[in-house]
Design an enzyme around this catalytic site. Structure first.
Site: not given
Ligand code: ADP
Ligand code: MG
Ligand code: MG
Length: 869
Positions: A453, A559, A849, A829, A615, A762, A764-767, A102, A743
C-alpha cells in the site's frame, strides 16, 4: 432499469457504468483470459442507493437473486448449499481507479454449514476454516466497521497462546476457536452477529460497498485527484478462486513494467498459500515474481504471456492481480498501472519505440504537473559519502527527503501543520493513513514489498518512499523506532533516499535532479509540433543557464531591478535615487553602468543568438531606500549629509499607491538618464559579446508600464538617439528592437497607436490582472479564499489567466496591435506563462511565445506540445 450485467454481457458498457474493475473484467472475459465468472452491479445502482432519503437496497434484491442464479448455473455450484457451495467475492470498483480506497469482501457464502461442505469437498478442513475466519474478519470490518486491528489482535493473541509464529501453524481446532472469538467480537463491538443467511450476507455486503464510496479515505483520495464525487462505485460479484488452497496455490500482483523506473519487463510479487490482500497489506514480505519461474515455471510462462497480451491490448503498462489455485492460473484484475512520473516518461517513450502508440498519444498521456516529479531531488554525492546509513529497504518511489520522523498519521499531520518537514515511519501503511501520507516528504515502512500500500500510494503522489526495511522495527505506542540497533524517538531527523532505498541519520544536502533522457525525448517531440514557443524569465547567470538547459528558446523577461540589490549596488542605487542634482545622479549612474555591463555580458554570452528581452527599471524607487532608522543613519553618513536631510529626501519619495505611482516608464519621463544608462549598458555589452563570440545579437529592450502612445513615442526616441549616438561613436552597426510590456488596461485599447513605435509586445499579465480587476496582488490574500469558497472567482487569476476579462483585453490588444503591424511579435511574460491551461489559451489568441520561470520551462514545453494534438 437494468442494474446488473454478467461479465462481457454487454459490449457497449464502459467504466462509467461498470467501474474500471468491472469493465476490465468484462474485457478480459471477452479476450478469453482465465477470469472467474461473475457479474457487475452498475454505478447507477449505487447512485440510486446513496441518493435515497432512506438508503435501502431492496430495489436491487430481485435482480441480484436472478444474476446469482445464472452464476450458479454457470459454475455448477449453489450459494448456501453445503454440498456444492458457491463462494463469491464482493468487490468495489469505481469508474476512476482509487486503489485500496474502498472495500472488498472475500469468501462470501460461508456459514457454519457450508464451511463443512467446503471442507468435505476439498478434503481440506483447515483451508475451509481459514476461508471462514477471513470472511468473518473482512465482513466485520466492512459491514460493521469493526477495525481490522481488533481482529488482528485476537489472531496475534491466539498465536501467542499456542506458541506458533505463522497463521499457517495454527491447528484446525485453533481456527475454530478463533472463529468463535471473532464472532464474540461482533457481539461486544456492535451487539451484532455474523449473519448465517448467505443472502443476507450478500445484501449487506453490496450495501456496504455502496456506502464505502462515502468513507473518509475515499473522499480524501477524490479530493486529492480531483475525481468527481457523484459517480458512485460499481460492485463486482465474482466466483472465488483460492490462493490459500494447497500445494500449487498462491496470489500475487504484477506490473508489465517497473512502476518506479519504467524499465521494461515483468515486475511484481507473490506469496504462495495466501489469499487476497495478503501481498498488498504487507503482512508477510512477498517474493519477487522472478522466483515464480523456479517455483512454478509453467505458470510463470503462462502468466508472462497473458501479461504481454494485456499490454498489447490496452497499449499501456498493466497492473495485474492474479491467483493460482491448485496449479490453475486466474487473472482477477488488470488496469493501467499507476507509476512514478519518471516511469511515466520512460514508458511513454518506450511504447512509441515499440510501435504500440504514436508520439501524439504519448504526449497526451503525460501531465505537465508530472515534470516536477521527474526532476526529483537527489542527495549530494559528497554528502552521501560521509553520511551514516541507518537501514536500507526497497526503493519504492524515487526522490530525496530530509525531515523529522513520526509514527502515526495524525502526529505527522499535526507536525506538518506546525511547519515541520515530516517523514512518516510505520510498520506498514493502510488506507486509513492517507491523510498523514499526503503531508509527508517521505514514507518509510519496515514491512511490505514494492506493491504494498505504502509503495503504490507514494508513487501515485510522486512522494519519496522506501519500504520493507527489515532492520527497522517501529514501536508506534512508545513513539520510537529501532533502526538496526539505534533507537530514534519521534521528532528525530533522518534522510530518505528513494532512489537507492537507503535511510540516513540526520539531514543531508540535496541537489536537484538531473534531466532524464526520456523527458528530453518527449519535450523534443513537443518542440517539433508546438504552435507556441517557450521562453524564460531569468536574470542571474545561474537562472539563465538553467533556463537554456531546460530548453527555453529565449529570454522573455530579464528584470534589471533585481540586479541592484547586492550591498554595493544598493548603495550606488540609493546614491543615485537620493541625489538632488543631476550631476550627482550621473556620478552614481556611471558606477552602476559598469556593474550592469558585466551583468548583461554574462547574459548575452549564455544566450548566444537566442533572443534576450531586457526590461528597463520598473519598480517605484522607494523600494530601494532604507526604511529602518539605523540604516538611514548609516546611509546619511556614507552620503555625508545630515540624518534630517536623508529623512526628508526619503519622505519625498513616499507614495500612497506606489504600484500605481511613479514607476515603470514614468521614471524615465522624469529621469531619462536612468534608461539612457541602462540602454547604453545593454548595447555596449551586446556589441562586445558579438565581437568576441561572433554571434549576431539583436538586443530586445523592453519598456514597462506604457499606457499612452505619447509615452511610447517619447521614450523610443530617447532610446533610439542614445543608441545611434553610441553606435556612431563606435563605428559599428547592430540591429535592436524596442518594444513594450502591455500591462496597463489602457494600453490594450490603444494598442494600434502604441504599436507604431513598438517592435514587439509582451503581456505583463501580473500587472494587467492587477489593474483589470483592481486587485492588489499583495493584498488579495486576505479575501481571495472567501472569493474562491463562494465561487465568485473559481481560480486565482494570478495563477491561471482570467479568460473572460484579462483575456478579452489581450485579444483586443493583439488585434489592434497587429492591425498596425501585422508581423508584431507578441509574448506573455507573467506568472500565467507557465500555467498549462493559460498556455493553450494564449496560443488561441495568437501569442507567439510564453515566458516563465526556468523551472517551469519543461512543463510549459509539454503543455505547448499538447496544444498541437
Ligand atoms: P482492490 O480494489 O482493493 O484491489 P479487489 O477487489 O481487487 O480490491 O480485491 C482485492 C484482492 O482480493 C484481489 O487482489 C484478489 O487477490 C482478491 N480477490 C478478489 N476477488 C477474488 C476472487 N473472486 N477470487 C480470489 N481472490 C479474489
Ligand atoms: Mg484492496
Ligand atoms: Mg485489486
Amino acid at each position: 432499469m437494468k442494474y446488473i450485467y454478467a461479465f462481457a454481457e454487454d459490449q457497449t458498457l464502459t467504466n462509467t457504468e461498470l467501474g474500471g474493475k468491472g469493465a476490465n473484467l468484462a474485457e478480459m472475459t471477452r479476450l478469453g483470459l482465465p477470469v472467474p465468472a461473475g457479474f457487475t452491479i452498475t454505478t447507477a445502482a449505487c447512485r440510486r442507493y446513496l441518493n435515497a432519503d432512506q438508503p435501502d437496497g431492496e430495489f436491487l434484491e430481485g435482480e441480484l437473486m436472478k444474476a446469482l442464479q445464472r452464476l450458479e448455473a454457470k459454475t455448477d455450484r449453489q450459494f448456501g448449499n453445503p454440498d456444492q457451495p458457491l463462494l463469491v467475492s464482493v468487490r468495489s470498483g469505481a469508474p476512476i481507479s482509487m486503489p485500496g480506497m474502498m472495500d472488498t469482501i472475500l469468501n462470501l457464502g460461508l456459514n457454519d454449514q457450508t464451511v463443512d461442505g467446503l471442507a468435505r469437498k476439498t478434503h481440506n478442513p483447515w483451508f475451509a476454516y481459514d476461508c471462514y475466519r477471513r470472511l468473518i474478519q473482512m465482513f466485520g470490518d466492512v459491514v460493521y466497521g469493526i477495525e481490522k486491528s481488533v481482529f488482528e489482535a485476537e489472531l496475534t493473541a491466539l498465536k501467542r497462546e499456542k506458541q506458533v509464529e505463522n497463521d499457517t501453524d495454527l491447528s484446525l481446532a485453533d481456527l475454530k476457536q478463533l472463529i468463535q472469538r471473532y464472532q464474540a467480537l461482533y457481539q461486544s463491538a456492535d451487539n451484532a452477529q455474523f449473519p448465517q443467511s448467505v443472502t443476507e450476507q450478500l445484501n449487506l455486503a453490496v450495501e456496504a460497498v455502496f456506502k464505502s464510496w462515502l468513507n473518509s479515505r475515499a473522499k480524501t483520495y477524490r479530493r486529492l485527484h480531483e475525481i468527481d464525487a457523484t459517480m458512485g462505485t460499481a460492485v463486482n460479484i465474482q466466483q472465488m478462486v483460492f490462493g490459500n488452497y494447497q500445494g500449487k496455490s498462491g496470489t500475487g500482483v504484477a506490473f508489465t513494467r517497473n512502476p518506479a523506473t519504467g524499465e521494461a519487463g515483468l515486475f511484481g510479487e507473490y506469496l504462495l498459500n495466501a489469499q487476497g490482500e495478503d501481498v498488498v497489506a504487507g503482512i508477510r514480505t512477498p517474493d519477487p515474481i522472478s522466483t515464480l519461474s523456479d517455483q512454478l515455471p509453467a505458470i510463470y510462462e503462462q502468466f508472462k504471456g497473458l501479461a504481454n497480451q494485456l499490454e498489447l491490448h490496452y497499449k499501456d503498462m498493466q497492473d495485474m492481480e492474479f491467483t493460482i489455485e491448485d496449479g490453475q492460473l486466474y487473472v482477477l484484475q488488470t488496469r493501467n498501472g499507476k507509476r512514478t512520473p519518471q516511469a511515466a516518461f520512460k514508458i511513454a517513450v518506450d511504447l512509441v519505440t515499440e510501435g504500440l502508440i504514436d508520439r501524439q498519444t504519448a504526449i497526451l498521456r503525460l501531465k505537465p504537473a508530472m515534470i516536477e516529479g521527474v526532476l526529483h531531488p537527489v542527495f549530494d554525492p559528497k554528502a552521501l559519502e560521509e553520511a551514516t546509513m541507518l537501514v536500507s529497504g526497497l526503493p519504492a518511489s524515487p526522490g530525496a527527503a530530509t525531515g523529522t520522523i513520526y509514527f502515526d498519521a495524525q502526529q505527522a499531520q499535526r507536525a506538518n501543520e506546525a511547519g515541520e518537514s515530516v517523514i512518516l515511519v510505520r510498520q506498514e501503511t493502510s488506507p486509513e493513513d492517507i491523510d498523514g501520507m499526503v503531508v509527508s516528504q517521505a514514507i518509510v515502512t519496515s514491512r511490505g514489498g514494492m506493491t504494498s500500500h505504502a509503495a503504490v500510494v507514494a508513487r501515485g503522489m510522486g512522494c519519496c518512499c522506501v519500504v520493507g526495511c527489515s532492520q527497522l522495527s517501529v514501536d508506534a505506542e512508545r513513539k520510537q523506532a529501532n533502526f538496526n540497533g539505534q533507537i530514534l524517538k519521534e521528532g528525530s531527523t533522518i534522510s530518505v533516499d528513494g532512489h537507492t532505498g537507503r535511510i540516513y541519520q540526520g539531514a543531508l544536502k540535496q541537489q536537484t535532479g538531473k534531466q532524464q533522457t526520456a523527458l528530453n525525448t518527449i519535450l523534443e517531440w513537443c518542440d517539433e509540433i508546438a504552435p507556441i514557443d517557450v521562453w524564460a524569465n531569468a536574470e542571474t547567470p545561474k537562472e539563465v543557464a538553467t533556463a537554456f538547459e531546460f530548453g527555453a528558446k529565449g529570454l522573455g523577461l530579464v528584470r534589471t531591478e533585481h540586479m541592484f540589490f547586492g550591498p554595493e549596488r544598493l548603495f550606488k542605487m540609493r546614491e543615485m535615487i537620493l541625489a538632488d542634482e543631476l550631476s550627482d545622479r550621473q556620478v552614481a549612474l556611471t558606477a552602476l553602468k559598469e556593474l550592469q555591463l558585466a551583468d548583461f555580458k554574462a547574459i548575452f554570452e549564455l544566450a548566444q543568438e537566442r533572443p534576450c528581452t531586457i526590461r528597463l527599471l520598473d519598480p517605484p524607487l522607494h523600494e530601494f531606500l532604507p526604511h529602518e532608522e539605523a540604516d538611514q543613519i548609516a546611509l546619511a553618513k556614507d552620503l555625508q549629509i545630515s540624518t534630517d536631510e536623508i529623512k526628508r529626501r526619503i519622505a519625498a519619495k513616499v507614495e500612497v499607491n506606489p504600484m500605481l505611482g511613479h514607476r515603470g516608464s514614468r521614471l524615465a519621463v522624469t529621469y531619462p538618464e536612468i534608461y539612457q544608462m541602462q540602454t547604453l549598458a545593454i548595447m555596449e555589452s551586446a556589441l562586445a559579446v558579438q565581437l568576441k563570440q561572433g554571434h549576431a545579437i539583436t538586443p530586445k529592450i523592453m519598456l514597462p508600464l506604457i499606457g499612452t502612445s505619447n509615452e511610447m513615442d517619447l521614450l523610443r526616441q530617447l532610446l533610439v538617439d542614445t543608441i545611434d549616438e553610441f553606435l556612431e561613436e563606435q563605428g559599428q552597426e547592430m540591429d535592436y528592437h524596442i518594444g513594450t510590456m502591455i500591462e496597463v488596461p489602457r494600453a490594450c485599447l490603444v494598442a494600434d497607436q502604441i504599436a507604431v513605435s513598438a517592435d514587439f509586445f509582451s503581456f505583463g499579465t501580473n500587472d494587467l490582472t492587477q489593474m483589470a480587476f483592481g486587485f492588489s496582488r499583495d493584498d488579495i490574500g486576505h479575501f481571495i479564499g472567501v472569493y474562491e469558497e463562494q465561487q465568485i472567482i473559481t481560480k486565482d487569476p494570478f495563477q491561471t489567466i482570467d479568460q473572460d476579462g484579462v483575456g478579452a483585453l489581450m485579444q483586443i490588444a493583439i488585434e489592434r496591435g497587429r492591425r498596425t503591424k501585422p508581423e508584431l511579435s507578441i509574448g506573455v511574460c507573467g506568472e500565467v506563462g507557465g500555467d498549462p491551461d493559460s498556455i493553450a489559451f494564449c496560443q488561441s489568441l495568437g501569442v507567439d511565445y510564453v515566458s516563465c520561470s526556468p523551472y517551469r520551462v519543461p512543463s510549459a514545453r509539454l503543455a505547448a506540445g499538447q496544444v498541437a494534438v
